[in-house]
Scaffold this motif. Structure first.
Motif, short mmCIF file in Angstrom:
data_model
loop_
_atom_site.label_atom_id
_atom_site.label_comp_id
_atom_site.label_asym_id
_atom_site.label_seq_id
_atom_site.Cartn_x
_atom_site.Cartn_y
_atom_site.Cartn_z
N ASN A 29 4.57 -13.23 19.58
CA ASN A 29 4.53 -13.48 21.02
C ASN A 29 4.24 -12.20 21.81
N GLY A 30 3.33 -11.39 21.26
CA GLY A 30 2.90 -10.17 21.93
C GLY A 30 3.76 -8.95 21.68
N HIS A 31 4.83 -9.08 20.90
CA HIS A 31 5.73 -7.96 20.63
C HIS A 31 5.57 -7.50 19.19
N ASN A 32 5.36 -6.20 19.02
CA ASN A 32 5.19 -5.61 17.70
C ASN A 32 6.51 -5.70 16.94
N VAL A 33 6.49 -6.27 15.73
CA VAL A 33 7.72 -6.43 14.97
C VAL A 33 8.33 -5.08 14.59
N THR A 81 0.84 -1.20 0.00
CA THR A 81 0.00 0.00 0.00
C THR A 81 0.88 1.25 0.00
N PRO A 82 0.31 2.39 -0.35
CA PRO A 82 1.09 3.64 -0.35
C PRO A 82 1.59 4.04 1.04
N ARG A 83 1.02 3.49 2.09
CA ARG A 83 1.45 3.84 3.45
C ARG A 83 2.74 3.13 3.85
N VAL A 84 3.17 2.15 3.09
CA VAL A 84 4.41 1.42 3.40
C VAL A 84 5.60 2.20 2.87
N GLY A 85 6.63 2.32 3.70
CA GLY A 85 7.84 3.03 3.30
C GLY A 85 8.96 2.75 4.27
N PRO A 86 10.04 3.50 4.19
CA PRO A 86 11.20 3.25 5.05
C PRO A 86 10.89 3.32 6.54
N LYS A 117 7.82 2.81 7.81
CA LYS A 117 6.68 1.95 8.10
C LYS A 117 6.72 0.75 7.15
N PRO A 118 7.42 -0.32 7.54
CA PRO A 118 7.60 -1.45 6.63
C PRO A 118 6.36 -2.32 6.42
N ILE A 119 5.39 -2.20 7.32
CA ILE A 119 4.18 -3.03 7.25
C ILE A 119 2.97 -2.14 7.45
N ASP A 120 1.95 -2.30 6.61
CA ASP A 120 0.71 -1.55 6.77
C ASP A 120 -0.25 -2.42 7.58
N GLY A 121 -0.22 -2.24 8.85
CA GLY A 121 -0.98 -3.05 9.79
C GLY A 121 -0.10 -3.31 10.99
N GLY A 135 11.50 -5.67 12.39
CA GLY A 135 10.60 -5.49 11.26
C GLY A 135 10.37 -6.78 10.50
N LEU A 136 10.46 -6.72 9.19
CA LEU A 136 10.25 -7.90 8.35
C LEU A 136 11.32 -8.96 8.56
N ASP A 137 12.44 -8.57 9.12
CA ASP A 137 13.53 -9.52 9.37
C ASP A 137 13.46 -10.14 10.77
N THR A 138 12.38 -9.88 11.49
CA THR A 138 12.19 -10.49 12.81
C THR A 138 12.20 -12.00 12.66
N GLU A 139 13.02 -12.66 13.45
CA GLU A 139 13.16 -14.12 13.36
C GLU A 139 11.98 -14.81 14.03
N LEU A 140 11.60 -15.94 13.46
CA LEU A 140 10.48 -16.74 13.96
C LEU A 140 10.95 -18.15 14.29
N SER A 141 10.24 -18.78 15.23
CA SER A 141 10.51 -20.19 15.55
C SER A 141 9.19 -20.95 15.53
N GLU A 142 9.27 -22.25 15.53
CA GLU A 142 8.09 -23.11 15.46
C GLU A 142 7.14 -22.91 16.64
N GLU A 143 7.65 -22.44 17.77
CA GLU A 143 6.82 -22.27 18.98
C GLU A 143 6.12 -20.91 19.04
N ASP A 144 6.40 -20.02 18.11
CA ASP A 144 5.86 -18.66 18.17
C ASP A 144 4.37 -18.63 17.86
N VAL A 145 3.74 -17.57 18.38
CA VAL A 145 2.36 -17.24 18.04
C VAL A 145 2.41 -15.85 17.40
N VAL A 146 1.91 -15.76 16.18
CA VAL A 146 1.93 -14.50 15.42
C VAL A 146 0.50 -14.03 15.25
#
Length: 93
Positions: free
Chosen positions: A64-68, A48-53, A55-59, A73-84
């Motif tokens: 696990n309760g922490h805002n990426v 969307t037009p709102r995404v930029g340097p 603001k990498p995600i529109d939403g 950001g988009l490079d936040t690491e994930l594991s099999e036990e995570d809840v997104v």
């Protein structure tokens, strides 16, 4: 990992939650969801037009309760036990 969807994203995906395996980052998760469910989720989150340097995600994506936005950001690491949790942008005024 468990991935939970809210509001319009629940409608886009057609489910309240899904199980995802084998992704290592938020970026890979979004690509996986676009490939296996609908490309619309990627378009809504990243295209969307709102995404930029600043603001990498529109939403909001929580791992696990922490805002990426406050992690890697988009490079936040994930594991099999995570809840997104994936939320669309908030409206209002």
């Amino acid at each position: 990992m468990k991935v939970m969807f809210y509001a319009t994203f629940r409608e886009i995906i057609g489910r309240r939650k899904v199980e995802v395996h084998g992704v290592r980052t938020v970026r890979e998760l979004i690509d996986y969801l676009a490939e296996h469910y609908t490309p619309e989720i990627k378009k809504q989150l990243l295209g969307t037009p709102r995404v930029g340097p600043d603001k990498p995600i529109d939403g909001m994506v929580l791992v696990n309760g922490h805002n990426v936005f406050h992690l890697k950001g988009l490079d936040t690491e994930l594991s099999e036990e995570d809840v997104v949790h994936i939320f669309p942008p908030a409206g209002g005024g």
